[in-house]
Write a protein that holds these residues in place. Structure first.
Motif, PDB file in Angstrom:
ATOM      1  N   GLY A 277       0.811  -1.212   0.000  1.00 63.70           N
ATOM      2  CA  GLY A 277       0.000   0.000   0.000  1.00 63.70           C
ATOM      3  C   GLY A 277       0.844   1.261   0.000  1.00 63.70           C
ATOM      4  N   ALA A 278       1.971   1.233   0.723  1.00 60.03           N
ATOM      5  CA  ALA A 278       2.855   2.407   0.760  1.00 60.03           C
ATOM      6  C   ALA A 278       3.468   2.671  -0.609  1.00 60.03           C
ATOM      7  N   VAL A 279       3.844   1.614  -1.326  1.00 54.41           N
ATOM      8  CA  VAL A 279       4.391   1.791  -2.679  1.00 54.41           C
ATOM      9  C   VAL A 279       3.331   2.388  -3.599  1.00 54.41           C
ATOM     10  N   CYS A 280       2.090   1.914  -3.479  1.00 49.90           N
ATOM     11  CA  CYS A 280       1.004   2.482  -4.273  1.00 49.90           C
ATOM     12  C   CYS A 280       0.827   3.963  -3.961  1.00 49.90           C
ATOM     13  N   TYR A 281       0.918   4.319  -2.718  1.00 48.82           N
ATOM     14  CA  TYR A 281       0.719   5.717  -2.324  1.00 48.82           C
ATOM     15  C   TYR A 281       1.823   6.621  -2.869  1.00 48.82           C
ATOM     16  N   PHE A 282       3.075   6.203  -2.681  1.00 49.94           N
ATOM     17  CA  PHE A 282       4.191   7.076  -3.054  1.00 49.94           C
ATOM     18  C   PHE A 282       4.518   7.016  -4.550  1.00 49.94           C
ATOM     19  N   PHE A 283       4.362   5.847  -5.166  1.00 48.84           N
ATOM     20  CA  PHE A 283       4.735   5.714  -6.571  1.00 48.84           C
ATOM     21  C   PHE A 283       3.556   5.979  -7.504  1.00 48.84           C
ATOM     22  N   PHE A 284       2.423   5.278  -7.258  1.00 48.22           N
ATOM     23  CA  PHE A 284       1.284   5.429  -8.173  1.00 48.22           C
ATOM     24  C   PHE A 284       0.630   6.797  -8.018  1.00 48.22           C
ATOM     25  N   TRP A 285       0.334   7.165  -6.778  1.00 49.36           N
ATOM     26  CA  TRP A 285      -0.275   8.475  -6.548  1.00 49.36           C
ATOM     27  C   TRP A 285       0.745   9.616  -6.698  1.00 49.36           C
TER      28      TRP A 285
ATOM     29  N   ILE B  69       2.819 -10.024 -10.154  1.00 49.06           N
ATOM     30  CA  ILE B  69       1.695  -9.729  -9.249  1.00 49.06           C
ATOM     31  C   ILE B  69       0.980  -8.459  -9.690  1.00 49.06           C
ATOM     32  N   LEU B  70       1.749  -7.446 -10.098  1.00 49.06           N
ATOM     33  CA  LEU B  70       1.145  -6.186 -10.537  1.00 49.06           C
ATOM     34  C   LEU B  70       0.256  -6.414 -11.753  1.00 49.06           C
ATOM     35  N   PHE B  71       0.686  -7.256 -12.670  1.00 47.40           N
ATOM     36  CA  PHE B  71      -0.133  -7.577 -13.842  1.00 47.40           C
ATOM     37  C   PHE B  71      -1.462  -8.198 -13.415  1.00 47.40           C
ATOM     38  N   CYS B  72      -1.408  -9.109 -12.452  1.00 47.30           N
ATOM     39  CA  CYS B  72      -2.636  -9.747 -11.955  1.00 47.30           C
ATOM     40  C   CYS B  72      -3.543  -8.734 -11.259  1.00 47.30           C
ATOM     41  N   VAL B  73      -2.946  -7.819 -10.512  1.00 42.73           N
ATOM     42  CA  VAL B  73      -3.735  -6.801  -9.820  1.00 42.73           C
ATOM     43  C   VAL B  73      -4.416  -5.874 -10.830  1.00 42.73           C
ATOM     44  N   ILE B  74      -3.691  -5.478 -11.868  1.00 42.41           N
ATOM     45  CA  ILE B  74      -4.275  -4.610 -12.904  1.00 42.41           C
ATOM     46  C   ILE B  74      -5.437  -5.308 -13.591  1.00 42.41           C
TER      47      ILE B  74
ATOM     48  N   ILE C 294     -13.145  -6.097 -12.559  1.00 43.07           N
ATOM     49  CA  ILE C 294     -14.144  -5.507 -11.659  1.00 43.07           C
ATOM     50  C   ILE C 294     -14.834  -4.324 -12.325  1.00 43.07           C
ATOM     51  N   ASN C 295     -14.064  -3.481 -12.989  1.00 40.59           N
ATOM     52  CA  ASN C 295     -14.659  -2.312 -13.637  1.00 40.59           C
ATOM     53  C   ASN C 295     -15.541  -2.713 -14.817  1.00 40.59           C
ATOM     54  N   VAL C 296     -15.137  -3.751 -15.551  1.00 41.94           N
ATOM     55  CA  VAL C 296     -15.986  -4.249 -16.634  1.00 41.94           C
ATOM     56  C   VAL C 296     -17.290  -4.803 -16.065  1.00 41.94           C
ATOM     57  N   ALA C 297     -17.167  -5.546 -14.957  1.00 39.75           N
ATOM     58  CA  ALA C 297     -18.369  -6.109 -14.327  1.00 39.75           C
ATOM     59  C   ALA C 297     -19.290  -5.000 -13.821  1.00 39.75           C
TER      60      ALA C 297
ATOM     61  N   LEU D  75     -14.074   1.683 -10.267  1.00 37.71           N
ATOM     62  CA  LEU D  75     -13.256   1.391  -9.089  1.00 37.71           C
ATOM     63  C   LEU D  75     -11.854   1.928  -9.323  1.00 37.71           C
ATOM     64  N   GLY D  76     -11.480   2.918  -8.542  1.00 38.12           N
ATOM     65  CA  GLY D  76     -10.167   3.532  -8.697  1.00 38.12           C
ATOM     66  C   GLY D  76      -9.103   2.819  -7.883  1.00 38.12           C
ATOM     67  N   VAL D  77      -7.865   3.119  -8.205  1.00 40.52           N
ATOM     68  CA  VAL D  77      -6.720   2.525  -7.507  1.00 40.52           C
ATOM     69  C   VAL D  77      -6.382   3.384  -6.300  1.00 40.52           C
TER      70      VAL D  77
END
Length: 215
Positions: free
Chosen positions: A70-78, A143-148, A154-157, A173-175
């Motif tokens: 979660g910290a990597v998502c916060y600092f890198f993705f956001w 793992i990142l590929f699977c998460v994407i 989910i968004n298609v559904a 559904l946002g990241v």
């Protein structure tokens, strides 16, 4: 009077000598003890635990993995999402996840493990060499590929289940760090469980073959 004082000093000296002799004998028995009973790890933890309430080891491991993802998502993705987008952002995110896993997450688990390599079963890459960093980056990319793909499904559904007659669009559904960390943790534990199962099957097969060859 002087006679009583000498007798008292004599008794005191004798009792002190006996005391130190007993202490020396006890130490010698401890040093030369050969058949001392073995104490289990659980028994040691029972008397060395500082408090009545202790967090289970598996819960600490899952939280550490979730928190760092979660910290990597916060600092890198956001943090970098404003400047980098698309495939470049995914590549940077995969590198960040792999480096954090190798440098921080796995080292934190090794710090908390009761005995050496006890927590290897909670890691995909268990080698402790400098090149483990590259393996963790590749694994993080998987793992990142699977998460994407999970976000995409989910968004298609959500879009398919939305009422087509309605003028309102379905919210996508946002990241964000919490859900991303949970998804990342889920796929990580799935792959690690698969690896541990395969290793167990191979070891059981080797042990069985060894017993048959010894007959």
């Amino acid at each position: 009077m002087a006679k009583k004082k000498r007798e008292k000093q004599k008794d005191t000296g004798k009792s002190a000598a006996d005391y130190y002799k007993l202490k020396t004998d006890a130490v010698d028995r401890l040093v030369h003890a050969e058949n001392a009973p073995k104490v289990s790890e659980a028994e040691i933890k029972k008397y060395t635990s500082k408090g009545k309430f202790s967090i289970p080891g598996w819960l600490k491991i899952l939280f550490i993995k979730f928190w760092f993802a979660g910290a990597v998502c916060y600092f890198f993705f956001w943090g970098l999402g404003v400047y980098i987008q698309g495939a470049d952002l995914m590549a940077v995110l995969a590198i960040g996840l792999g480096v954090v896993t190798d440098v921080l997450t796995n080292k934190a688990l090794r710090h908390f493990e009761p005995t050496e390599r006890e927590y290897d079963k909670w890691m995909m890459v268990t080698v402790r060499k400098f090149w483990s960093l590259f393996l963790n980056v590749v694994y993080a990319g998987l793992i990142l590929f699977c998460v994407i793909k999970t976000y995409y499904v989910i968004n298609v559904a959500i879009g398919v289940s939305a009422n087509p007659d309605s003028s309102e669009k379905a919210s996508m559904l946002g990241v964000e760090p919490i859900l991303f960390g949970l998804f990342y943790l889920g796929f990580d534990m799935l792959f690690i469980t698969m690896k541990n199962t395969m290793v167990k099957i191979i070891k059981d097969a080797e042990a069985k073959a060894g017993k048959q060859g010894g007959k």
